[in-house]
Design a protein around this motif. Structure first.
Motif, PDB file in Angstrom:
ATOM      1  N   VAL A  75       0.765  -1.085   0.002  1.00 15.04           N
ATOM      2  CA  VAL A  75      -0.066  -0.139  -0.045  1.00 15.04           C
ATOM      3  C   VAL A  75       1.030   1.187  -0.097  1.00 15.04           C
ATOM      4  CG1 VAL A  75      -1.865   1.191   1.255  1.00 15.04           C
ATOM      5  CG2 VAL A  75      -1.710  -1.080   1.466  1.00 15.04           C
ATOM      6  N   PRO A  76       0.804   1.965  -0.929  1.00 10.63           N
ATOM      7  CA  PRO A  76       1.699   3.131  -1.083  1.00 10.63           C
ATOM      8  C   PRO A  76       1.227   4.325   0.134  1.00 10.63           C
ATOM      9  CG  PRO A  76       0.505   2.943  -3.265  1.00 10.63           C
ATOM     10  CD  PRO A  76      -0.108   2.115  -2.228  1.00 10.63           C
ATOM     11  N   GLU A  93      -7.849   0.229   1.502  1.00  9.25           N
ATOM     12  CA  GLU A  93      -7.171   1.338   2.575  1.00  9.25           C
ATOM     13  C   GLU A  93      -7.969   2.439   2.972  1.00  9.25           C
ATOM     14  OE1 GLU A  93      -4.310   2.464   4.922  1.00  9.25           O
ATOM     15  OE2 GLU A  93      -4.450   0.583   3.988  1.00  9.25           O
ATOM     16  N   GLY A  94      -8.512   2.440   4.181  1.00  7.42           N
ATOM     17  CA  GLY A  94      -9.062   3.496   4.722  1.00  7.42           C
ATOM     18  C   GLY A  94     -10.639   3.291   4.684  1.00  7.42           C
ATOM     19  N   ALA A 111      -6.135  -2.791 -10.998  1.00  7.15           N
ATOM     20  CA  ALA A 111      -5.966  -1.815 -10.095  1.00  7.15           C
ATOM     21  C   ALA A 111      -5.376  -3.017  -8.745  1.00  7.15           C
ATOM     22  CB  ALA A 111      -6.888  -1.097  -9.335  1.00  7.15           C
ATOM     23  N   ALA A 112      -4.430  -2.357  -7.959  1.00  7.62           N
ATOM     24  CA  ALA A 112      -4.365  -3.194  -6.654  1.00  7.62           C
ATOM     25  C   ALA A 112      -5.330  -3.016  -5.806  1.00  7.62           C
ATOM     26  CB  ALA A 112      -2.799  -2.575  -6.100  1.00  7.62           C
ATOM     27  N   ILE A 138      -9.550   6.733  -4.237  1.00  8.09           N
ATOM     28  CA  ILE A 138      -8.319   6.521  -5.264  1.00  8.09           C
ATOM     29  C   ILE A 138      -7.868   5.029  -5.436  1.00  8.09           C
ATOM     30  CG2 ILE A 138      -6.019   6.862  -5.546  1.00  8.09           C
ATOM     31  CD1 ILE A 138      -7.667   9.570  -5.069  1.00  8.09           C
ATOM     32  N   ALA A 139      -8.163   4.556  -6.719  1.00  9.96           N
ATOM     33  CA  ALA A 139      -7.600   3.428  -7.435  1.00  9.96           C
ATOM     34  C   ALA A 139      -6.068   3.667  -7.550  1.00  9.96           C
ATOM     35  CB  ALA A 139      -8.312   3.192  -8.597  1.00  9.96           C
ATOM     36  N   TRP A 140      -5.360   2.649  -7.306  1.00 11.44           N
ATOM     37  CA  TRP A 140      -3.991   2.400  -7.542  1.00 11.44           C
ATOM     38  C   TRP A 140      -3.228   1.295  -8.068  1.00 11.44           C
ATOM     39  CZ3 TRP A 140      -5.248   0.976  -2.454  1.00 11.44           C
ATOM     40  CH2 TRP A 140      -4.469  -0.302  -1.801  1.00 11.44           C
ATOM     41  N   SER A 141      -2.388   1.465  -8.762  1.00 14.19           N
ATOM     42  CA  SER A 141      -1.623   0.125  -9.326  1.00 14.19           C
ATOM     43  C   SER A 141      -0.278   0.362  -9.557  1.00 14.19           C
ATOM     44  CB  SER A 141      -2.243  -0.055 -10.848  1.00 14.19           C
ATOM     45  OG  SER A 141      -1.888   1.024 -11.637  1.00 14.19           O
ATOM     46  N   ALA A 142       0.358  -0.524 -10.295  1.00 14.46           N
ATOM     47  CA  ALA A 142       1.939  -0.049 -10.545  1.00 14.46           C
ATOM     48  C   ALA A 142       2.276   0.847 -11.376  1.00 14.46           C
ATOM     49  CB  ALA A 142       2.565  -1.460 -11.048  1.00 14.46           C
ATOM     50  N   SER A 143       1.111   1.441 -12.066  1.00 14.71           N
ATOM     51  CA  SER A 143       1.556   2.453 -13.109  1.00 14.71           C
ATOM     52  C   SER A 143       0.910   3.908 -12.633  1.00 14.71           C
ATOM     53  CB  SER A 143       0.736   2.111 -14.317  1.00 14.71           C
ATOM     54  OG  SER A 143      -0.756   2.302 -14.175  1.00 14.71           O
TER      55      SER A 143
END
Length: 151
Positions: A75-76, A93-94, A111-112, A138-143
């Motif tokens: 998780v960033p 997250e959250g 997405a992660a 927020i969606a996050w991934s490696a990119s």
């Protein structure tokens, strides 16, 4: 010998729609959300209640080192909040609203996971009367990251 009342009761039961057809979901049909949280955090419990009220099955693990779990799962740090969860291969997250989690599971993006960084007032588990503040999911991934939903 079956009388008319017994026959009609049996017939009505046989023809009644199954609960799933009526929109009900059983625990077996509900996504399992595995939450890791600090035992000292009250808002985490309120978020878990929000998920359960929305029909999710929730398994809770108390941890004195939630940060280690976040780091282990990538998780960033800029997206960190007070608890982290896993659901069907995604990280949460959250204080992510249940409807955003359902949309994630329906859409299955590359997405992660989803995050609501910090603890915005008015997000699930952070309700304070009529007070609210706008926030992004927020969606996050490696990119990178992108806004998945706005509230």
């Amino acid at each position: 010998m079956i009388d008319r009342r017994m026959f009609m009761t049996a017939l009505a039961a046989a023809l009644a729609p199954a609960p799933a057809a009526l929109g009900a979901t059983s625990a077996a049909d509900s996504p399992l959300v595995k939450v890791v949280r600090s035992p000292d955090c009250g808002c985490c419990g309120a978020w878990i209640d929000h998920l359960r009220e929305a029909g999710f099955v929730v398994d809770v693990t108390m941890s004195d080192d939630v940060a280690a779990f976040k780091e282990q799962h990538g998780v960033p740090q800029a997206l960190w909040s007070c608890h982290t969860a896993l659901v069907e291969g995604y990280l949460i997250e959250g204080h992510v609203p249940a409807e955003a989690i359902r949309a994630l599971l329906d859409q299955r993006p590359e997405a992660a996971g989803l995050a609501v960084p910090g603890m915005p007032i008015g997000s699930p588990g952070m309700e304070m009367g009529d007070q609210t503040e706008p926030y992004d999911v927020i969606a996050w991934s490696a990119s990178g990251t992108s806004v998945f939903a706005q509230y």
